[in-house]
Design a protein around this motif. Structure first.
Motif, mmCIF file in Angstrom:
data_model
loop_
_atom_site.group_PDB
_atom_site.id
_atom_site.type_symbol
_atom_site.label_atom_id
_atom_site.label_comp_id
_atom_site.label_asym_id
_atom_site.label_seq_id
_atom_site.Cartn_x
_atom_site.Cartn_y
_atom_site.Cartn_z
ATOM 1 N N LEU A 38 0.743 -1.188 0.006
ATOM 2 C CA LEU A 38 -0.014 -0.019 0.071
ATOM 3 C C LEU A 38 0.900 0.957 0.022
ATOM 4 C CD1 LEU A 38 -2.902 -1.035 2.473
ATOM 5 C CD2 LEU A 38 -2.843 -0.968 0.022
ATOM 6 N N THR A 39 1.830 1.107 0.759
ATOM 7 C CA THR A 39 2.683 2.531 0.969
ATOM 8 C C THR A 39 3.596 2.643 -0.496
ATOM 9 O OG1 THR A 39 3.006 1.968 3.322
ATOM 10 C CG2 THR A 39 4.596 3.440 2.346
ATOM 11 N N HIS A 40 4.100 1.525 -1.114
ATOM 12 C CA HIS A 40 4.867 1.693 -2.356
ATOM 13 C C HIS A 40 4.363 1.684 -3.604
ATOM 14 C CE1 HIS A 40 8.357 2.399 0.617
ATOM 15 N NE2 HIS A 40 7.900 1.157 1.111
ATOM 16 N N GLN A 41 2.923 1.468 -3.508
ATOM 17 C CA GLN A 41 2.182 1.039 -4.688
ATOM 18 C C GLN A 41 2.697 1.602 -6.085
ATOM 19 O OE1 GLN A 41 -1.880 1.126 -4.260
ATOM 20 N NE2 GLN A 41 -1.577 3.337 -3.394
ATOM 21 N N ASP A 42 2.933 2.828 -6.052
ATOM 22 C CA ASP A 42 3.306 3.628 -7.345
ATOM 23 C C ASP A 42 4.907 3.365 -7.856
ATOM 24 O OD1 ASP A 42 0.928 4.472 -7.431
ATOM 25 O OD2 ASP A 42 1.145 6.300 -6.376
ATOM 26 N N GLU A 43 5.684 2.670 -7.002
ATOM 27 C CA GLU A 43 7.247 2.628 -6.968
ATOM 28 C C GLU A 43 7.496 1.222 -7.365
ATOM 29 O OE1 GLU A 43 8.863 3.620 -3.269
ATOM 30 O OE2 GLU A 43 7.415 5.190 -2.962
ATOM 31 N N VAL A 44 6.673 0.230 -7.024
ATOM 32 C CA VAL A 44 7.143 -1.219 -7.274
ATOM 33 C C VAL A 44 6.939 -1.694 -8.730
ATOM 34 C CG1 VAL A 44 6.865 -1.823 -4.960
ATOM 35 C CG2 VAL A 44 5.236 -2.200 -6.485
ATOM 36 N N ASP A 45 7.889 -2.476 -9.228
ATOM 37 C CA ASP A 45 7.678 -3.167 -10.625
ATOM 38 C C ASP A 45 6.769 -4.315 -10.380
ATOM 39 O OD1 ASP A 45 9.203 -5.389 -9.747
ATOM 40 O OD2 ASP A 45 10.969 -4.246 -10.366
ATOM 41 N N ASP A 46 6.430 -5.016 -11.686
ATOM 42 C CA ASP A 46 5.407 -6.205 -11.531
ATOM 43 C C ASP A 46 5.965 -7.522 -10.711
ATOM 44 O OD1 ASP A 46 3.640 -4.675 -13.021
ATOM 45 O OD2 ASP A 46 4.268 -5.541 -14.922
ATOM 46 N N GLU A 47 7.178 -7.358 -10.724
ATOM 47 C CA GLU A 47 7.648 -8.687 -10.152
ATOM 48 C C GLU A 47 7.611 -8.643 -8.487
ATOM 49 O OE1 GLU A 47 11.469 -11.548 -10.453
ATOM 50 O OE2 GLU A 47 12.055 -9.427 -10.643
ATOM 51 N N VAL A 48 7.961 -7.178 -7.916
ATOM 52 C CA VAL A 48 8.106 -7.037 -6.507
ATOM 53 C C VAL A 48 6.646 -7.222 -6.207
ATOM 54 C CG1 VAL A 48 8.460 -5.464 -4.598
ATOM 55 C CG2 VAL A 48 10.166 -5.773 -6.487
ATOM 56 N N ASP A 49 5.657 -6.544 -6.969
ATOM 57 C CA ASP A 49 4.075 -6.633 -6.590
ATOM 58 C C ASP A 49 3.687 -7.909 -6.595
ATOM 59 O OD1 ASP A 49 1.842 -5.184 -6.006
ATOM 60 O OD2 ASP A 49 0.929 -5.888 -8.107
ATOM 61 N N ALA A 50 4.276 -8.825 -7.499
ATOM 62 C CA ALA A 50 3.768 -10.478 -7.247
ATOM 63 C C ALA A 50 4.325 -11.043 -5.944
ATOM 64 C CB ALA A 50 4.117 -11.089 -8.293
ATOM 65 N N TRP A 51 5.499 -10.602 -5.630
ATOM 66 C CA TRP A 51 6.255 -11.036 -4.274
ATOM 67 C C TRP A 51 5.195 -10.405 -3.078
ATOM 68 C CZ3 TRP A 51 11.824 -9.478 -5.919
ATOM 69 C CH2 TRP A 51 12.240 -10.244 -6.770
ATOM 70 N N LEU A 52 4.889 -9.245 -3.159
ATOM 71 C CA LEU A 52 4.190 -8.907 -1.988
ATOM 72 C C LEU A 52 2.843 -9.694 -1.800
ATOM 73 C CD1 LEU A 52 5.094 -5.163 -2.380
ATOM 74 C CD2 LEU A 52 5.665 -6.546 -0.636
ATOM 75 N N LEU A 53 2.147 -10.092 -3.007
ATOM 76 C CA LEU A 53 1.011 -10.521 -2.980
ATOM 77 C C LEU A 53 1.257 -12.029 -2.498
ATOM 78 C CD1 LEU A 53 -0.746 -9.712 -6.070
ATOM 79 C CD2 LEU A 53 -1.507 -9.006 -4.152
ATOM 80 N N ASP A 54 2.207 -12.654 -2.848
ATOM 81 C CA ASP A 54 2.848 -14.103 -2.449
ATOM 82 C C ASP A 54 2.961 -14.011 -0.813
ATOM 83 O OD1 ASP A 54 2.394 -15.135 -4.818
ATOM 84 O OD2 ASP A 54 4.580 -15.147 -5.239
ATOM 85 N N LEU A 55 3.546 -12.938 -0.335
ATOM 86 C CA LEU A 55 3.693 -12.796 1.012
ATOM 87 C C LEU A 55 2.582 -12.770 1.933
ATOM 88 C CD1 LEU A 55 7.084 -10.594 0.561
ATOM 89 C CD2 LEU A 55 6.939 -13.168 1.327
ATOM 90 N N GLY A 56 1.723 -11.754 1.461
ATOM 91 C CA GLY A 56 0.513 -11.653 2.136
ATOM 92 C C GLY A 56 -0.251 -12.720 2.049
ATOM 93 N N PHE A 57 -0.141 -13.692 1.084
ATOM 94 C CA PHE A 57 -1.102 -14.730 0.962
ATOM 95 C C PHE A 57 -0.682 -15.910 2.057
ATOM 96 C CE2 PHE A 57 -2.086 -14.064 -3.687
ATOM 97 C CZ PHE A 57 -3.220 -13.219 -3.277
ATOM 98 N N MET A 58 0.713 -15.731 2.602
ATOM 99 C CA MET A 58 1.022 -16.576 3.547
ATOM 100 C C MET A 58 0.013 -16.793 4.819
ATOM 101 S SD MET A 58 5.152 -16.091 3.174
ATOM 102 C CE MET A 58 5.532 -16.909 4.586
ATOM 103 N N SER A 59 -0.460 -15.949 4.920
ATOM 104 C CA SER A 59 -1.387 -16.000 6.398
ATOM 105 C C SER A 59 -2.673 -16.557 6.229
ATOM 106 C CB SER A 59 -1.515 -14.585 6.857
ATOM 107 O OG SER A 59 -2.542 -13.727 6.200
ATOM 108 N N MET A 60 -2.794 -16.982 5.014
ATOM 109 C CA MET A 60 -4.118 -17.755 4.433
ATOM 110 C C MET A 60 -4.344 -19.118 4.784
ATOM 111 S SD MET A 60 -5.135 -15.472 1.249
ATOM 112 C CE MET A 60 -6.873 -15.452 1.490
ATOM 113 N N GLY A 61 -3.115 -19.755 5.262
ATOM 114 C CA GLY A 61 -2.951 -21.360 5.529
ATOM 115 C C GLY A 61 -1.755 -21.839 5.165
ATOM 116 N N GLN A 62 -1.299 -22.981 5.529
ATOM 117 C CA GLN A 62 -0.240 -23.580 5.359
ATOM 118 C C GLN A 62 0.233 -24.006 3.866
ATOM 119 O OE1 GLN A 62 -0.130 -27.328 7.651
ATOM 120 N NE2 GLN A 62 1.668 -26.608 8.521
#
Length: 82
Positions: A38-62
């Protein structure tokens, strides 16, 4: 963009610590990723954005948790892609 990749790598590495296991920090990593995106949404490229989504999903289950090797590979990739 380059600075955001370095900052992403540095902050993720700090969260993991030197000998920390990701399974001990799942919620903290997921929350950090959501806030960082959210803080860096205008600065990140597509690859970092995908990583951030993957990291966020980690709390959704093993089945979504990433291992230490995968997380450390993100850090290396972020630093090498500059």
């Amino acid at each position: 963009m380059n600075n955001s990749r370095i900052q992403f790598a540095d902050e993720l590495e700090a969260l993991l610590g030197v000998n920390g296991r990701p399974s001990e920090h799942i919620d903290e990593i997921a929350t950090w990723a959501y806030r960082w995106r959210l803080t860096h949404q205008d600065e990140v490229d597509d690859e970092v954005d995908a990583w951030l989504l993957d990291l966020g999903f980690m709390s959704m289950g093993q089945e979504f948790e990433l291992g230490d090797v995968e997380l450390r590979q993100m850090i290396v990739s972020a630093r090498c892609s500059i």
